[in-house]
Write a protein that holds these residues in place. Structure first.
Motif, PDB file in Angstrom:
ATOM      1  N   HIS A   1     -39.806 -17.218  81.023  1.00  0.00           N
ATOM      2  CA  HIS A   1     -39.910 -18.058  79.951  1.00  0.00           C
ATOM      3  C   HIS A   1     -38.992 -19.372  80.350  1.00  0.00           C
ATOM      4  N   THR A   2     -38.168 -18.996  80.979  1.00  0.00           N
ATOM      5  CA  THR A   2     -37.102 -20.310  81.251  1.00  0.00           C
ATOM      6  C   THR A   2     -37.835 -21.015  82.160  1.00  0.00           C
ATOM      7  N   LEU A   3     -38.264 -20.734  83.314  1.00  0.00           N
ATOM      8  CA  LEU A   3     -38.996 -21.124  84.207  1.00  0.00           C
ATOM      9  C   LEU A   3     -40.415 -21.769  83.749  1.00  0.00           C
ATOM     10  N   GLY A   4     -40.980 -21.150  82.809  1.00  0.00           N
ATOM     11  CA  GLY A   4     -42.061 -21.738  82.338  1.00  0.00           C
ATOM     12  C   GLY A   4     -41.849 -22.864  81.401  1.00  0.00           C
ATOM     13  N   ILE A   5     -40.735 -22.970  80.873  1.00  0.00           N
ATOM     14  CA  ILE A   5     -40.112 -24.136  79.834  1.00  0.00           C
ATOM     15  C   ILE A   5     -39.627 -25.020  80.646  1.00  0.00           C
ATOM     16  N   TRP A   6     -39.030 -24.844  81.884  1.00  0.00           N
ATOM     17  CA  TRP A   6     -38.700 -25.968  82.889  1.00  0.00           C
ATOM     18  C   TRP A   6     -40.001 -26.599  83.532  1.00  0.00           C
ATOM     19  N   ASP A   7     -40.893 -25.940  83.995  1.00  0.00           N
ATOM     20  CA  ASP A   7     -42.302 -26.375  84.183  1.00  0.00           C
ATOM     21  C   ASP A   7     -43.069 -27.273  83.089  1.00  0.00           C
ATOM     22  N   TYR A   8     -42.761 -26.902  82.156  1.00  0.00           N
ATOM     23  CA  TYR A   8     -43.374 -27.820  80.835  1.00  0.00           C
ATOM     24  C   TYR A   8     -42.677 -29.066  80.870  1.00  0.00           C
ATOM     25  N   ILE A   9     -41.350 -28.905  81.010  1.00  0.00           N
ATOM     26  CA  ILE A   9     -40.379 -30.337  80.624  1.00  0.00           C
ATOM     27  C   ILE A   9     -40.798 -31.092  81.972  1.00  0.00           C
ATOM     28  N   LYS A  10     -41.029 -30.571  83.241  1.00  0.00           N
ATOM     29  CA  LYS A  10     -41.113 -31.346  84.662  1.00  0.00           C
ATOM     30  C   LYS A  10     -42.677 -31.921  84.901  1.00  0.00           C
ATOM     31  N   ASN A  11     -43.385 -31.064  84.146  1.00  0.00           N
ATOM     32  CA  ASN A  11     -44.845 -31.381  84.658  1.00  0.00           C
ATOM     33  C   ASN A  11     -46.113 -31.600  83.438  1.00  0.00           C
ATOM     34  N   ARG A  12     -45.550 -31.323  82.321  1.00  0.00           N
ATOM     35  CA  ARG A  12     -46.624 -31.442  81.235  1.00  0.00           C
ATOM     36  C   ARG A  12     -46.116 -32.305  79.969  1.00  0.00           C
ATOM     37  N   ASP A  13     -44.894 -32.233  79.573  1.00  0.00           N
ATOM     38  CA  ASP A  13     -44.572 -33.238  78.410  1.00  0.00           C
ATOM     39  C   ASP A  13     -44.785 -34.575  78.737  1.00  0.00           C
ATOM     40  N   PRO A  14     -45.487 -35.467  78.112  1.00  0.00           N
ATOM     41  CA  PRO A  14     -45.641 -36.828  78.858  1.00  0.00           C
ATOM     42  C   PRO A  14     -44.373 -37.643  78.654  1.00  0.00           C
ATOM     43  N   VAL A  15     -43.186 -37.060  77.744  1.00  0.00           N
ATOM     44  CA  VAL A  15     -42.186 -38.048  77.854  1.00  0.00           C
ATOM     45  C   VAL A  15     -41.177 -37.103  78.504  1.00  0.00           C
ATOM     46  N   LEU A  16     -41.090 -35.899  78.201  1.00  0.00           N
ATOM     47  CA  LEU A  16     -39.969 -35.405  79.057  1.00  0.00           C
ATOM     48  C   LEU A  16     -40.071 -35.444  80.371  1.00  0.00           C
ATOM     49  N   LYS A  17     -41.393 -35.337  81.210  1.00  0.00           N
ATOM     50  CA  LYS A  17     -41.443 -35.317  82.228  1.00  0.00           C
ATOM     51  C   LYS A  17     -40.788 -36.779  83.064  1.00  0.00           C
ATOM     52  N   GLU A  18     -40.895 -37.729  82.387  1.00  0.00           N
ATOM     53  CA  GLU A  18     -40.502 -38.823  82.844  1.00  0.00           C
ATOM     54  C   GLU A  18     -38.742 -38.963  83.075  1.00  0.00           C
ATOM     55  N   ARG A  19     -38.369 -38.499  81.981  1.00  0.00           N
ATOM     56  CA  ARG A  19     -36.856 -38.113  81.934  1.00  0.00           C
ATOM     57  C   ARG A  19     -36.290 -37.412  82.934  1.00  0.00           C
ATOM     58  N   ALA A  20     -37.261 -36.160  83.232  1.00  0.00           N
ATOM     59  CA  ALA A  20     -36.781 -35.155  84.166  1.00  0.00           C
ATOM     60  C   ALA A  20     -37.049 -35.442  85.520  1.00  0.00           C
ATOM     61  N   ALA A  21     -37.598 -36.496  85.786  1.00  0.00           N
ATOM     62  CA  ALA A  21     -38.251 -36.999  87.290  1.00  0.00           C
ATOM     63  C   ALA A  21     -37.255 -36.432  88.373  1.00  0.00           C
ATOM     64  N   ASN A  22     -36.068 -36.870  88.274  1.00  0.00           N
ATOM     65  CA  ASN A  22     -35.096 -36.565  89.020  1.00  0.00           C
ATOM     66  C   ASN A  22     -34.215 -35.604  88.976  1.00  0.00           C
ATOM     67  N   PHE A  23     -34.688 -34.521  88.150  1.00  0.00           N
ATOM     68  CA  PHE A  23     -33.772 -33.425  87.814  1.00  0.00           C
ATOM     69  C   PHE A  23     -34.293 -32.356  88.635  1.00  0.00           C
ATOM     70  N   ALA A  24     -33.485 -31.471  89.138  1.00  0.00           N
ATOM     71  CA  ALA A  24     -33.812 -30.308  89.761  1.00  0.00           C
ATOM     72  C   ALA A  24     -32.877 -28.995  89.121  1.00  0.00           C
ATOM     73  N   LEU A  25     -33.572 -27.617  89.164  1.00  0.00           N
ATOM     74  CA  LEU A  25     -33.007 -26.644  88.583  1.00  0.00           C
ATOM     75  C   LEU A  25     -31.628 -26.355  89.506  1.00  0.00           C
ATOM     76  N   ASP A  26     -30.535 -26.357  88.944  1.00  0.00           N
ATOM     77  CA  ASP A  26     -29.409 -26.015  89.615  1.00  0.00           C
ATOM     78  C   ASP A  26     -28.709 -24.615  89.443  1.00  0.00           C
TER      79      ASP A  26
END
Length: 717
Positions: free
Chosen positions: A212-237
């Motif tokens: 679920h954690t990886l799926g939520i990060w996938d949603y943030i990075k690739n599907r949410d229209p607002v969050l994916k812009e904010r998260a564009a430069n972020f990588a899972l650490d």
């Protein structure tokens, strides 16, 4: 797990936990370069802070990566030894002892020893708890893992593995209480329990949480229209792989605490700790449920029916919930203590369980020293346990310092100067940053009754003034009352008999000082050495402004409903002026028996207009032999630990100070401290001093212009 401690101060001013946990919190902030954020952000400096304390504790043996696997008993009611295995070292340990303490969370030792336990949710019919479900069930709160992301400074793609859960429905998050506070770390609501068993299915839960954690990060990075812009430069650490477990077995003790106890502030004769988190029961199933936990699902509405029902004033916790019912030499501390599922919602947070750990350890030490069974402690020597906890820096709402060995209790106190309370206004600022307002400039309309605590230091309050704005264009009339309150968490909004009442006339305009000639004197039940509360009643066209500074010990609250109040914003000071100025920071406050603002300010503060150094002196009628001096300084109490920045050292805390004894007609320095940042210091003198006068000279603080001391204790040894 990278989860930082929460506790009572999340909801109440001056409610930070003290004792061992406070030493750790202060040390971590002073050493850590990292800011504090919610779950997932914490770095390894916390581990090093804990490890450093353990290594530096004389006589302590600790075995890391070691798991208890069985117990050996003597008869039916005593444990002789526990057997443990150290992972990775092929080592088996047999640890014998007189008293054992189950802090496993899962109650593993108690279970192996045959002590009764519960798991799941009690039905409402059993104890009549408002938060209990109608029918009993095996439902428990779930477990969580967390993640941390890093800003790489350039676009970073992310492709989830095929076994990750795929999320695509925004309603699952935004309409069901699963909030994205930020994208760097989180979130507590990545939680799963039911239908899995939180003990036996722990590894399955870990794997599912990872999916679920990886799926939520996938949603943030690739599907949410607002969050994916904010998260564009972020990588899972980092992605956690140790589930943070909220609930499993609860061991039955000599008392079974239900939610009626924290909600009603039951007074326990064996009080050894306190809590103050709300009754926070997560929805069974977590991510698999229809909504997140109730307060989140309703957007953290502070005045809803659920919020009123769940809010807890700081309450006492009894030792008996830490004494196993069926095993005479077994204690417990943590989330596996003897409480109902509903009560667990408030006692389970880490700062509260830390207090229980110190309390249980102290009770065990006293029992051993007296040759008692732990079950005999509540009836035989509770005073000694409570007084030792206070001496070791803990706070108990229902107990004051009455330690017969404390020589300071027989002394009189004087000081070089003492601060007065004049009040504070929107323009006020705390010099040196000792207390600073963190609220943003925003509307402060009187949509609910609002109250300001004011410490009384004389037997007269001739007038009080408040800074108000009237936005209506016409004169507004605001009802005002002054009531006596028992302490700073006396949140009753009704039931008081007012000492005085009036109606203030507020003309149109901004930030006007409106004065009430109260004429309060001692004959009207005004008493020095306690608090009154100034309440303004609802007037939705009028603003009562926050002060730009916090006057120490002067907090505020507003009516949330149900006849009770809750902290207003961060609990800071509302704008007020008092005449005459109140002398409520006298030297004698350091001997009040309480080492924080509670029933009174309980702190000496020097006049900020006078330069440092400043001193506080104890004087006895006859010479005393003093070998140990314990000092408690203000700081780190007003706000929750999460509000403090990296490398934080509280400006109120004395940085440089000397302890001096009077001998041969002059002062001799017996202790000299430089670069201090801890709020409690124990000084064992090189050789005992026989003197009738002792003083603490504050040479420098962390930035506050006032020297300050909350408590002084003196012992022969």
């Amino acid at each position: 797990m990278r989860v930082t401690p929460h506790g009572a101060a999340a909801f109440h001013a001056y409610a930070r936990e003290t004792g061992i946990i406070s030493e750790l919190l202060i040390a971590e902030r002073a050493a850590n370069h990292e800011i504090i954020r919610e779950n997932g952000w914490t770095n390894s400096i916390w581990d090093m802070t804990l490890y450093d304390m353990a290594v530096n504790t004389p006589g302590l043996s600790f075995h890391l990566n070691t798991t208890v696997v069985s117990v050996e008993k003597e008869g039916d009611r005593r444990i002789r030894a526990v057997k443990a295995i150290t992972a990775g070292a092929e080592t088996e340990l047999t640890i014998c002892g007189e008293i054992f303490m189950d802090c496993t969370g899962d109650g593993s030792v108690a279970d192996a020893a045959g002590n009764e336990w519960r798991m799941g949710s009690e039905g409402r019919g059993e104890f009549g708890e408002p938060h209990a479900p109608l029918a009993a069930s095996s439902d428990t709160m779930g477990s969580s893992i967390h993640f941390k992301a890093k800003n790489m400074g350039r676009p970073v793609p992310y492709t989830a593995p095929q076994w990750a859960v795929r999320y695509g429905d925004p309603a699952f998050f935004y309409e069901q209480g699963r909030h994205f506070y930020d994208i760097e770390s989180g979130y507590w609501w990545i939680e799963i329990g039911v239908p899995r068993h939180t003990i036996f299915d722990n590894e399955d839960i870990r794997h599912e949480l990872t999916r679920h954690t990886l799926g939520i990060w996938d949603y943030i990075k690739n599907r949410d229209p607002v969050l994916k812009e904010r998260a564009a430069n972020f990588a899972l650490d980092w992605v956690g792989q140790v589930p943070g477990k909220r609930e499993s077995r609860r061991i039955i003790g000599r008392y079974f605490m239900t939610e009626h106890d924290p909600a009603g502030r039951t007074v326990f004769p064996d009080e050894v700790a306190y809590g103050g988190w709300f009754i926070d029961l997560h929805t069974a199933g977590g991510l698999l449920a229809s909504t997140a936990e109730p307060s989140s699902a309703e957007g953290y509405n502070e005045t809803s029916e659920y919020a009123v029902k769940s809010y807890c004033c700081p309450y006492g916790i009894p030792l008996r919930i830490m004494l196993a019912k069926d095993i005479d030499n077994l204690m417990m501390a943590g989330r596996n203590v003897s409480v109902s599922h509903a009560a667990l919602g408030t006692v389970r947070v880490m700062a509260t369980t830390a207090l229980m750990g110190q309390a249980a350890g102290t009770a065990a030490a006293v029992a051993l020293s007296k040759g008692l069974q732990t079950g005999e402690v509540p009836e035989s020597c509770m005073d000694e346990v409570q007084q030792r906890l206070l001496r070791d820096g803990c706070f108990l709402p229902g107990v004051r310092n009455a330690d017969p060995a404390d020589l300071a209790r027989t002394a009189s106190a004087s000081a070089s100067s003492a601060a007065l309370v004049y009040g504070a206004g929107p323009e006020s600022r705390n010099p040196g940053g000792g207390f600073r307002s963190v609220h943003e400039e925003q509307e402060e309309l009187l949509l609910h009754r609002r109250g300001q605590w004011i410490a009384v230091g004389t037997e007269e309050i001739a007038s009080l003034s408040v800074c108000l704005s009237n936005n209506s264009g016409s004169v507004q009339r605001v009802a005002a009352e002054i009531v006596n309150v028992d302490h700073i968490w006396d949140y009753r909004s009704s039931g008081h008999t007012p000492l005085a009442a009036t109606v203030l006339s507020v003309p149109p305009g901004q930030k006007q000082w409106i004065t009430w000639d109260t004429g309060l004197v001692a004959a009207g039940e005004l008493a020095s050495g306690r608090y009154i509360r100034l309440d303004l009643l609802r007037s939705p066209d009028v603003e009562w402004h926050m002060a730009g500074a916090v006057v120490p010990g002067h907090t505020s609250a507003y009516e949330m409903g149900g006849g009770k109040m809750r902290r207003y914003r961060d609990g800071g000071t509302l704008s007020f002026r008092v005449s005459p100025p109140q002398p409520c920071f006298r030297a004698s406050n350091a001997l009040s028996g309480v080492s924080r603002p509670y029933d009174y300010t309980n702190v000496w503060r020097s006049d900020p207009a006078e330069p440092l150094s400043q001193w506080l002196q104890l004087k006895w009628t006859a010479p005393q032999t003093i070998g140990v001096v314990i000092l408690v300084f203000p700081g780190h109490l007003f706000r929750e630990y999460h509000q403090y920045e990296p490398f934080y050292r509280d400006p109120q805390c004395p940085k440089d100070y000397d302890i001096q004894a009077w001998n041969d007609g002059e002062w001799h320095t017996v202790v000299s401290v430089r670069d201090n940042h801890q709020c409690r210091r124990v000084h064992t003198l090189t050789s005992a001093e026989t003197t009738d006068r002792l003083r603490i000279v504050i040479l420098a603080t962390g930035g506050d212009p006032s020297a300050a001391i909350s408590e002084i204790r003196c012992y022969r040894s």
